[in-house]
Design a protein around this motif. Sequence first.
Motif, PDB file in Angstrom:
ATOM      1  N   ASP A  34      -7.058   4.112  -2.599  1.00  0.00           N
ATOM      2  CA  ASP A  34      -7.657   5.378  -2.178  1.00  0.00           C
ATOM      3  C   ASP A  34      -9.184   5.297  -2.195  1.00  0.00           C
ATOM      4  O   ASP A  34      -9.856   5.778  -1.281  1.00  0.00           O
ATOM      5  CB  ASP A  34      -7.166   6.515  -3.076  1.00  0.00           C
ATOM      6  CG  ASP A  34      -7.680   7.862  -2.613  1.00  0.00           C
ATOM      7  OD1 ASP A  34      -7.420   8.233  -1.450  1.00  0.00           O
ATOM      8  OD2 ASP A  34      -8.352   8.535  -3.418  1.00  0.00           O
ATOM      9  N   GLN A  35      -9.737   4.665  -3.225  1.00  0.00           N
ATOM     10  CA  GLN A  35     -11.196   4.513  -3.302  1.00  0.00           C
ATOM     11  C   GLN A  35     -11.714   3.626  -2.176  1.00  0.00           C
ATOM     12  O   GLN A  35     -12.749   3.918  -1.570  1.00  0.00           O
ATOM     13  CB  GLN A  35     -11.600   3.929  -4.657  1.00  0.00           C
ATOM     14  CG  GLN A  35     -11.444   4.915  -5.782  1.00  0.00           C
ATOM     15  CD  GLN A  35     -11.792   4.303  -7.126  1.00  0.00           C
ATOM     16  OE1 GLN A  35     -11.825   3.085  -7.298  1.00  0.00           O
ATOM     17  NE2 GLN A  35     -12.044   5.161  -8.102  1.00  0.00           N
ATOM     18  N   HIS A  36     -10.998   2.570  -1.879  1.00  0.00           N
ATOM     19  CA  HIS A  36     -11.401   1.694  -0.782  1.00  0.00           C
ATOM     20  C   HIS A  36     -11.279   2.411   0.567  1.00  0.00           C
ATOM     21  O   HIS A  36     -12.158   2.275   1.421  1.00  0.00           O
ATOM     22  CB  HIS A  36     -10.564   0.409  -0.775  1.00  0.00           C
ATOM     23  CG  HIS A  36     -11.049  -0.608  -1.743  1.00  0.00           C
ATOM     24  ND1 HIS A  36     -11.950  -1.589  -1.402  1.00  0.00           N
ATOM     25  CD2 HIS A  36     -10.763  -0.804  -3.057  1.00  0.00           C
ATOM     26  CE1 HIS A  36     -12.194  -2.352  -2.456  1.00  0.00           C
ATOM     27  NE2 HIS A  36     -11.486  -1.885  -3.478  1.00  0.00           N
ATOM     28  N   ALA A  37     -10.212   3.167   0.752  1.00  0.00           N
ATOM     29  CA  ALA A  37     -10.042   3.913   1.997  1.00  0.00           C
ATOM     30  C   ALA A  37     -11.172   4.927   2.170  1.00  0.00           C
ATOM     31  O   ALA A  37     -11.712   5.090   3.277  1.00  0.00           O
ATOM     32  CB  ALA A  37      -8.685   4.613   2.016  1.00  0.00           C
ATOM     33  N   ASP A  42     -15.977   6.668   4.851  1.00  0.00           N
ATOM     34  CA  ASP A  42     -17.373   7.108   4.759  1.00  0.00           C
ATOM     35  C   ASP A  42     -18.309   6.229   5.581  1.00  0.00           C
ATOM     36  O   ASP A  42     -19.291   6.704   6.134  1.00  0.00           O
ATOM     37  CB  ASP A  42     -17.844   7.143   3.314  1.00  0.00           C
ATOM     38  CG  ASP A  42     -17.273   8.317   2.531  1.00  0.00           C
ATOM     39  OD1 ASP A  42     -16.687   9.224   3.158  1.00  0.00           O
ATOM     40  OD2 ASP A  42     -17.409   8.316   1.304  1.00  0.00           O
ATOM     41  N   ALA A  43     -17.987   4.939   5.653  1.00  0.00           N
ATOM     42  CA  ALA A  43     -18.815   4.025   6.435  1.00  0.00           C
ATOM     43  C   ALA A  43     -18.651   4.257   7.932  1.00  0.00           C
ATOM     44  O   ALA A  43     -19.560   3.971   8.715  1.00  0.00           O
ATOM     45  CB  ALA A  43     -18.458   2.580   6.102  1.00  0.00           C
ATOM     46  N   THR A  93      -8.221  -7.868  -0.771  1.00  0.00           N
ATOM     47  CA  THR A  93      -6.860  -7.385  -0.512  1.00  0.00           C
ATOM     48  C   THR A  93      -6.776  -5.877  -0.673  1.00  0.00           C
ATOM     49  O   THR A  93      -6.038  -5.222   0.074  1.00  0.00           O
ATOM     50  CB  THR A  93      -5.814  -8.067  -1.423  1.00  0.00           C
ATOM     51  OG1 THR A  93      -6.151  -7.863  -2.788  1.00  0.00           O
ATOM     52  CG2 THR A  93      -5.688  -9.538  -1.117  1.00  0.00           C
ATOM     53  N   LEU A  94      -7.524  -5.324  -1.609  1.00  0.00           N
ATOM     54  CA  LEU A  94      -7.545  -3.864  -1.739  1.00  0.00           C
ATOM     55  C   LEU A  94      -8.148  -3.229  -0.493  1.00  0.00           C
ATOM     56  O   LEU A  94      -7.648  -2.220   0.017  1.00  0.00           O
ATOM     57  CB  LEU A  94      -8.328  -3.444  -2.980  1.00  0.00           C
ATOM     58  CG  LEU A  94      -7.655  -3.761  -4.310  1.00  0.00           C
ATOM     59  CD1 LEU A  94      -8.612  -3.510  -5.466  1.00  0.00           C
ATOM     60  CD2 LEU A  94      -6.366  -2.964  -4.481  1.00  0.00           C
ATOM     61  N   ARG A  95      -9.228  -3.829   0.030  1.00  0.00           N
ATOM     62  CA  ARG A  95      -9.876  -3.280   1.213  1.00  0.00           C
ATOM     63  C   ARG A  95      -8.949  -3.397   2.431  1.00  0.00           C
ATOM     64  O   ARG A  95      -8.822  -2.457   3.216  1.00  0.00           O
ATOM     65  CB  ARG A  95     -11.199  -4.010   1.453  1.00  0.00           C
ATOM     66  CG  ARG A  95     -12.083  -3.454   2.534  1.00  0.00           C
ATOM     67  CD  ARG A  95     -12.491  -1.987   2.364  1.00  0.00           C
ATOM     68  NE  ARG A  95     -13.114  -1.641   1.132  1.00  0.00           N
ATOM     69  CZ  ARG A  95     -14.384  -1.302   0.979  1.00  0.00           C
ATOM     70  NH1 ARG A  95     -15.194  -1.276   2.010  1.00  0.00           N
ATOM     71  NH2 ARG A  95     -14.850  -0.956  -0.200  1.00  0.00           N
ATOM     72  N   LEU A  96      -8.272  -4.533   2.590  1.00  0.00           N
ATOM     73  CA  LEU A  96      -7.354  -4.715   3.714  1.00  0.00           C
ATOM     74  C   LEU A  96      -6.140  -3.792   3.593  1.00  0.00           C
ATOM     75  O   LEU A  96      -5.649  -3.262   4.595  1.00  0.00           O
ATOM     76  CB  LEU A  96      -6.938  -6.178   3.818  1.00  0.00           C
ATOM     77  CG  LEU A  96      -8.069  -7.123   4.239  1.00  0.00           C
ATOM     78  CD1 LEU A  96      -7.709  -8.573   3.927  1.00  0.00           C
ATOM     79  CD2 LEU A  96      -8.434  -6.937   5.701  1.00  0.00           C
ATOM     80  N   THR A  97      -5.680  -3.571   2.380  1.00  0.00           N
ATOM     81  CA  THR A  97      -4.579  -2.627   2.166  1.00  0.00           C
ATOM     82  C   THR A  97      -5.039  -1.211   2.492  1.00  0.00           C
ATOM     83  O   THR A  97      -4.299  -0.436   3.109  1.00  0.00           O
ATOM     84  CB  THR A  97      -4.062  -2.713   0.716  1.00  0.00           C
ATOM     85  OG1 THR A  97      -3.674  -4.063   0.442  1.00  0.00           O
ATOM     86  CG2 THR A  97      -2.883  -1.781   0.492  1.00  0.00           C
ATOM     87  N   ALA A  98      -6.251  -0.876   2.122  1.00  0.00           N
ATOM     88  CA  ALA A  98      -6.804   0.446   2.452  1.00  0.00           C
ATOM     89  C   ALA A  98      -6.934   0.617   3.959  1.00  0.00           C
ATOM     90  O   ALA A  98      -6.685   1.707   4.487  1.00  0.00           O
ATOM     91  CB  ALA A  98      -8.161   0.632   1.778  1.00  0.00           C
TER      92      ALA A  98
END
Length: 111
Positions: A34-37, A42-43, A93-98
């Motif tokens: 959720d934080q990565h998403a 935001d970007a 992996t967290l960013r790609l999952t997001a």
Amino acid sequence: MNDSPGCPLVGVAAAYMSRLSEFSFEPGLVAAVDQHAAAVRDALVVPAQRRPSDVPDGRSSVRREDLSDYVLGFTDRLSAVDWVEPVGHDFATLRLTAICWLIREYDLLDA
């Protein structure tokens, strides 16, 4: 589903969408993704779209083209540093999952 070979979202979804099923087994993963998403959103979202009163359902929208550009830059950077997907979850992996969560949430693969 749009299978356009030029769309980087298709490849990311094929490789990482299954990680979303891990949410039910790893509650901490939900918060991290959720934080990565939120960071990706935001970007990508222009400041005027961030005001809830400007968006019918109160959420900012993510455009397919913008997320595709983001993914191209992100995956290019991973290639440049010779990133290898680890067992478990690292920043990439967290960013790609997001990104997969955003693809699903905003229905970005359906034409």
